[in-house]
Design an enzyme around this catalytic site. Structure first.
Site, short mmCIF file in Angstrom:
data_model
loop_
_atom_site.label_atom_id
_atom_site.label_comp_id
_atom_site.label_asym_id
_atom_site.label_seq_id
_atom_site.Cartn_x
_atom_site.Cartn_y
_atom_site.Cartn_z
N LEU A 141 0.87 -1.17 0.00
CA LEU A 141 0.00 0.00 0.00
C LEU A 141 0.91 1.22 0.00
O LEU A 141 1.96 1.21 0.63
CB LEU A 141 -0.90 0.03 1.24
CG LEU A 141 -1.92 -1.11 1.40
CD1 LEU A 141 -2.67 -0.95 2.73
CD2 LEU A 141 -2.91 -1.12 0.24
N ASP A 142 0.50 2.27 -0.69
CA ASP A 142 1.27 3.50 -0.66
C ASP A 142 1.41 4.00 0.77
O ASP A 142 0.56 3.71 1.63
CB ASP A 142 0.59 4.58 -1.50
CG ASP A 142 0.53 4.21 -2.97
OD1 ASP A 142 1.33 3.36 -3.40
OD2 ASP A 142 -0.33 4.77 -3.68
#
Length: 321
Positions: A141-142
């Site tokens: 995930l960013d």
């Protein structure tokens, strides 16, 4: 804070006559399914796989009865430290970890973030992860995206999860607050690759990798919409790039979005919240997969991240929402 140690892998096999005539790397992929074929090929080429005590090449044939010995080192990236960083564990067993990642936590060390990442936290929580590629991280995930992420605790689980991701059978559902009042849901199919000018960004480009995003409208607010988004593929920044591509960028996205656009005449509290929202309004709400050891379908869901939930509540209080 301690340095993560490399892990020595030792395995011994006798080649079954059923593999007669097959390449060594092909036979070994069946004999040692917990390792990916590419990893086995690396070990063969490095001389860390011996057949009857002699090094071989990947393309060399086996005929049955040979003794095969693997003695290889799983090397973790230099400088990876085990750090005592709190983890929000949603599920843990002998094979996998499911984590609710907070916004602001980087998943893997990189330039500008050498430590203080999820990987460092994982090495402290489960030191044996030093022997699994990327400490078991199979998808990301960013930094500023919150929500669910799965980690493999064993090599067998790692291979299974990577295979599931490649086969597009892992179910990932997000919530995204975007600009614009969408009329209906849809599907974005547009290849994603490195931006031709801004190399730190991704973009829809003709020579990019295939990328498919599905979305549905869950709630409409003045000038904004809350979407349920599902990924068919998992490209870097995929949701952010695809939503910008269809002219509905995520609220708070400093990289792919636009300036905040508070609805005309809205409550000052909403204006302030939109202008100060510190990240892209994206949350990984639900995750589903097949358990690598049991074969059982499993699914997890976490509540909306607190900051995004508070912003949505302000929208819901607006007239016409």
């Amino acid at each position: 804070m301690t340095a993560a140690r490399d892990t020595l892998i030792r395995r011994s096999f006798q080649v079954d006559p059923a593999f007669a005539g097959r390449r060594l790397d092909q036979a070994l992929a069946s004999l040692a399914p917990e390792f990916s074929r590419s990893r086995l090929q690396q070990w063969i080429e490095a001389g860390q796989v011996l057949v009857d005590e002699s090094p071989c090449r990947c393309r060399d044939k086996v005929w049955g009865g040979e003794s095969v010995r693997i003695e290889a080192v799983c090397v973790l990236d230099q400088g990876c430290l085990a750090q005592d960083i709190a983890l929000d564990l949603v599920h843990e067993d002998d094979d996998i970890l499911v984590i609710n990642k907070p916004a602001g936590l980087v998943v893997h060390p990189a330039a500008g973030n050498p430590d203080g990442t999820l990987l460092n936290a994982l090495l402290h929580h489960a030191p044996a992860l030093a022997g699994v590629p990327r400490a078991g991280i199979v998808h990301r995930l960013d930094k500023d995206t919150s929500g669910l992420l799965v980690v493999a605790k064993t090599l067998t689980a790692h291979k299974s999860l990577v295979d599931q991701l490649q086969q597009r059978t892992v179910h990932r559902e997000y919530r995204a607050l975007v600009l614009g009042e969408l009329v209906a849901g849809g599907r974005v199919e547009a290849p994603i690759g490195r931006h031709p000018v801004h190399r730190t960004k991704m973009a829809v480009v003709g020579n990019g990798r295939p990328a498919v995003t599905h979305y549905q409208v869950l709630e409409r607010y003045p000038g904004h919409s809350l979407l349920g988004v599902e990924l068919e593929t998992g490209r870097t920044h995929q949701i952010r790039v695809h939503m910008t591509h269809i002219h509905h960028p995520l609220v708070g996205d400093r990289t792919y979005g636009v300036r905040p656009r508070p609805p005309q005449g809205c409550d000052p509290a909403l204006t302030s919240a939109l202008q100060s929202f510190p990240r892209q309004a994206l949350h990984a709400l639900r995750l589903g997969l097949v358990h690598p050891a049991t074969g059982e379908p499993m699914e997890w869901e976490v509540p909306m991240a607190t900051d995004l939930d508070a912003l949505l509540e302000l929208f819901r209080q607006e007239p016409g929402a």
